[in-house]
Design a protein around this motif. Structure first.
Motif, short mmCIF file in Angstrom:
data_model
loop_
_atom_site.label_atom_id
_atom_site.label_comp_id
_atom_site.label_asym_id
_atom_site.label_seq_id
_atom_site.Cartn_x
_atom_site.Cartn_y
_atom_site.Cartn_z
N UNK A 334 -7.31 -8.02 -0.04
CA UNK A 334 -8.50 -8.53 0.64
C UNK A 334 -9.33 -7.39 1.23
N UNK A 335 -8.63 -6.39 1.77
CA UNK A 335 -9.33 -5.25 2.36
C UNK A 335 -10.09 -4.48 1.29
N UNK A 336 -9.43 -4.24 0.16
CA UNK A 336 -10.08 -3.46 -0.90
C UNK A 336 -11.28 -4.19 -1.48
N UNK A 337 -11.19 -5.51 -1.60
CA UNK A 337 -12.34 -6.28 -2.08
C UNK A 337 -13.53 -6.08 -1.14
N UNK A 338 -13.28 -6.13 0.17
CA UNK A 338 -14.36 -5.93 1.14
C UNK A 338 -14.95 -4.54 1.04
N UNK A 339 -14.08 -3.54 0.92
CA UNK A 339 -14.56 -2.16 0.80
C UNK A 339 -15.48 -2.02 -0.41
N UNK A 340 -15.08 -2.58 -1.54
CA UNK A 340 -15.91 -2.51 -2.74
C UNK A 340 -17.22 -3.27 -2.57
N UNK A 341 -17.14 -4.46 -1.97
CA UNK A 341 -18.34 -5.28 -1.81
C UNK A 341 -19.38 -4.63 -0.90
N UNK A 342 -18.93 -3.85 0.05
CA UNK A 342 -19.86 -3.15 0.95
C UNK A 342 -20.62 -2.06 0.20
N UNK A 343 -20.01 -1.48 -0.81
CA UNK A 343 -20.67 -0.44 -1.58
C UNK A 343 -19.89 0.83 -1.75
N UNK A 344 -18.69 0.90 -1.18
CA UNK A 344 -17.83 2.06 -1.37
C UNK A 344 -17.19 2.04 -2.76
N UNK A 345 -16.80 3.21 -3.22
CA UNK A 345 -15.92 3.34 -4.37
C UNK A 345 -14.55 3.75 -3.86
N UNK A 346 -13.51 2.99 -4.19
CA UNK A 346 -12.15 3.31 -3.76
C UNK A 346 -11.56 4.32 -4.75
N UNK A 347 -11.14 5.47 -4.21
CA UNK A 347 -10.57 6.53 -5.04
C UNK A 347 -9.04 6.42 -5.10
N UNK A 348 -8.45 6.09 -3.97
CA UNK A 348 -7.00 6.12 -3.90
C UNK A 348 -6.54 5.12 -2.84
N UNK A 349 -5.40 4.46 -3.11
CA UNK A 349 -4.80 3.54 -2.14
C UNK A 349 -3.30 3.81 -2.11
N UNK A 350 -2.73 3.97 -0.92
CA UNK A 350 -1.34 4.36 -0.78
C UNK A 350 -0.66 3.53 0.29
N UNK A 351 0.55 3.05 0.00
CA UNK A 351 1.34 2.26 0.93
C UNK A 351 2.37 3.17 1.60
N UNK A 352 2.34 3.25 2.93
CA UNK A 352 3.26 4.10 3.69
C UNK A 352 4.28 3.27 4.48
N UNK A 353 4.58 2.08 4.00
CA UNK A 353 5.46 1.16 4.74
C UNK A 353 6.77 1.81 5.19
N UNK A 354 7.45 2.48 4.28
CA UNK A 354 8.74 3.07 4.62
C UNK A 354 8.60 4.16 5.69
N UNK A 355 7.48 4.87 5.64
CA UNK A 355 7.24 5.94 6.62
C UNK A 355 7.09 5.37 8.03
N UNK A 356 6.48 4.17 8.13
CA UNK A 356 6.30 3.61 9.48
C UNK A 356 7.63 3.16 10.06
N UNK A 357 8.52 2.66 9.22
CA UNK A 357 9.85 2.28 9.71
C UNK A 357 10.57 3.50 10.29
N UNK A 358 10.48 4.63 9.61
CA UNK A 358 11.13 5.85 10.11
C UNK A 358 10.44 6.34 11.38
N UNK A 359 9.11 6.26 11.42
CA UNK A 359 8.36 6.66 12.62
C UNK A 359 8.82 5.87 13.83
N UNK A 360 8.93 4.56 13.67
CA UNK A 360 9.34 3.69 14.77
C UNK A 360 10.78 3.97 15.20
#
Length: 429
Positions: A334-360
Motif C-alpha cells: 500500500x505504501x509503495x502504491x502511494x509513493x508511485x501515485x504521488x510521482x516518485x520512482x521507487x528504486x529499491x525496497x528492503x525489509x529489515x524485520x530481523x534487524x529490528x528484532x535484534x535491535x530491540x
C-alpha cells in the motif's frame, strides 16, 4: 478479600486446560496448575481482575502489570521477553468457555459491585477523549501533542537503553554479533550511501530524533536540517552538534515538516516517523517530500509496516494509550502504491524485520542492566512500560506480525530521463 462463587483459580480454569504449563497463585488463596510449571504468575489483588474484566485484551493486562498487580519470578526487570514466549506457548492449551461458565464468572465479579479502577497515571486518555479536548489525530496540533507525549521524557532515560548513538530506530547489523553501536552507525551511513549524497549536498531529515543523522551527515560534509516536534530532542541535538563543532553544517529545529520553508534538497530521509502520519495522509505526506526535493533528488523512507493489507491500520489499545497515540501502520504494498501515485520512482525496497528484532533485544538488555537507575529516574510504572513495550515489539518482529521497510525513491528529472541514477545499486552495505 475472597470472591464468592468462583475463586480466581476457577476463573483461570475457564480459559485454560488443567495441563497448561502455568501456575497461577492469587490473592484469595486459590491456585491453578502445577507449582512445577515453567511459568508462574501471581495475581496480587482484585484490581487486576477488574482491569482484565473491563478490557480483556492487551490493555487490561498492561494496566495490571504496570501497577504491579500481576507479577512473576520469571519476569526479568526491564526485559519480560521470556514471559512473552511462554505466554504464546499457552495458546495450544486454551479452551472455549461454556456460556454457563462465563455467566458464573461475570456474576462473581458483579457480586462485588461494578468497579472501574483508575488506570495508571501514565496512561493517556482514549482517542474519543482526546478528540473531545480538541486534539484531533494527524493534525499539526495533534501530532505535536502525541509526539511530545512519547519523546519528551527524560533524555537520560532514553540514553540508558539507546546507548551513545541515541538512535531510536532499527539498526542494520552487518553481522549477527555486531555491537548495537556499530549497527546503528552502519544504518546511518547506509541511508546516506543509498541517497547518493556527496560533500556539499543538502539533506532534510524529517523526525530527526536526538540528532544522530545530523552528526553522521555533517561529518561527511553534507549540509543537513533536522526537524522534530520534541523540545527535549532539539535541546539534546543542538548541544551535540555544538560539541562536535558542526554548527556550520547541521541544524536541529523544533518544527513540523510541513512548515519547512526550504526546498530543492538533494536528499530527504524519514526514519521511523511515518508511524505518526496516519495512512489517510500518506499521499499528502509523500507529495510534501516530492515538492521539497530538486529533480533527481532522492527520498529514503524507513518505517514499520504491517505484513499485508488485510491487517488493521490502527494500533491496539495498549500502544494507543501508552506508546504511539494515533499510531497507524500500512502494508509495504500500500505504501509503495502511494509513493508511485504521488510521482516518485521507487528504486529499491528492503525489509529489515530481523534487524529490528535484534535491535530491540539490545535495548531491552541495556534497560535491564540499568534497571535501578531507570526506576529512580522515571518511576517503576514507566520503566516497566518501556521494558514490556520493547520486549513485545521484539517478539512481534520475530513472529513476522510486523515488519520494517526502507523505500528508496527518486523525483523524476525530465531532462535526464533514464540516466538519473547508476544502472545497479551503488551502496556497498
Amino acid at each position: 478479600m475472597a470472591i464468592s462463587t468462583m475463586t480466581v483459580a476457577d476463573m483461570v480454569g475457564v480459559f485454560f486446560n488443567q495441563d497448561a504449563p502455568i501456575h497461577v497463585s492469587a490473592f484469595d488463596g486459590s491456585s491453578f496448575g502445577s507449582k512445577d510449571a515453567p511459568l508462574n504468575l501471581e495475581i496480587r489483588n482484585s484490581r487486576a481482575v477488574y482491569y482484565i474484566a473491563e478490557c480483556p485484551n492487551d490493555l487490561g493486562l498492561a494496566r495490571a502489570y504496570l501497577q504491579g498487580d500481576i507479577a512473576s519470578p520469571e519476569l526479568e526487570p526491564g526485559n519480560p521477553y521470556s514471559v512473552f514466549k511462554q505466554l504464546m506457548e499457552l495458546k495450544e492449551y486454551t479452551r472455549k468457555p461454556k456460556k454457563t461458565e462465563l455467566a458464573k464468572l461475570s456474576a462473581t465479579i458483579l457480586s462485588h459491585g461494578i468497579r472501574k479502577p483508575k488506570p495508571p497515571e501514565i496512561e493517556l486518555p482514549s482517542l474519543a477523549q482526546r478528540m473531545a479536548e480538541g486534539i484531533m489525530p494527524h493534525t499539526k496540533k495533534g501530532d505535536a501533542a502525541t509526539v511530545s507525549y512519547h519523546y519528551d521524557q527524560s533524555n537520560d532515560f532514553y540514553a540508558m537503553f539507546l546507548g551513545p548513538s541515541m538512535t531510536y530506530t532499527c539498526a542494520c547489523f552487518p553481522t549477527a554479533d555486531a555491537t548495537l553501536e556499530k549497527a546503528q552507525d552502519h544504518k546511518l551511513n547506509m541511508v546516506l550511501d543509498k541517497l547518493n549524497l556527496k560533500e556539499g549536498d543538502s539533506l532534510l531529515d524529517i523526525g530527526c530524533g536526538w540528532g544522530s543523522m545530523e552528526i553522521a551527515a555533517a561529518k561527511r560534509g553534507i549540509r543537513v536540517i533536522g526537524v522534530t516536534l520534541s523540545q527535549e530532542q532539539v535541546d539534546w541535538g543542538t548541544e551535540w552538534i555544538a560539541r562536535e563543532g558542526l554548527e556550520d553544517l547541521a541544524e536541529v529545529r523544533l518544527m513540523d515538516y510541513r512548515d519547512v520553508p526550504e526546498s530543492g534538497f538533494d536528499g530527504i530521509c524519514s526514519i521511523g516517523m511515518m508511524e505518526h502520519v496516519g495512512h489517510k495522509h500518506y499521499h499528502a505526506y509523500f507529495k510534501e517530500m516530492l515538492d521539497k526535493l530538486r529533480p533527481g533528488g532522492m527520498l529514503l523512507n524507513h518505517q514499520i509496516t504491517r505484513c499485508n493489507s488485510f491487517q488493521g491500520k490502527r494500533a491496539g489499545g495498549f500502544i494507543d494509550r501508552y506508546i504511539f497515540p494515533d499510531g497507524e501502520l500500512a502494508s509495504p504494498g500500500e505504501i509503495e502504491v502511494t509513493i508511485n501515485n504521488v510521482g516518485f520512482e521507487v528504486i529499491n525496497q528492503e525489509n529489515l524485520r530481523q534487524h529490528y528484532a535484534i535491535t530491540l533485544k539490545h535495548w531491552n538488555e541495556n534497560l535491564q542492566d540499568r534497571w535501578d537507575d531507570a526506576v529512580k529516574l522515571v518511576g517503576e510504572p514507566k520503566a516497566r512500560l518501556w521494558g514490556v513495550y520493547m520486549a513485545g515489539s521484539r517478539f512481534n518482529f520475530e513472529l513476522n506480525t510486523i515488519q520494517i521497510h526502507q523505500f528508496l525513491c527518486i523525483k523524476p528529472d525530465p531532462e535526464t530521463g533514464t540516466t538519473t541514477y547508476p544502472l545497479r545499486p551503488w551502496w556497498n552495505r
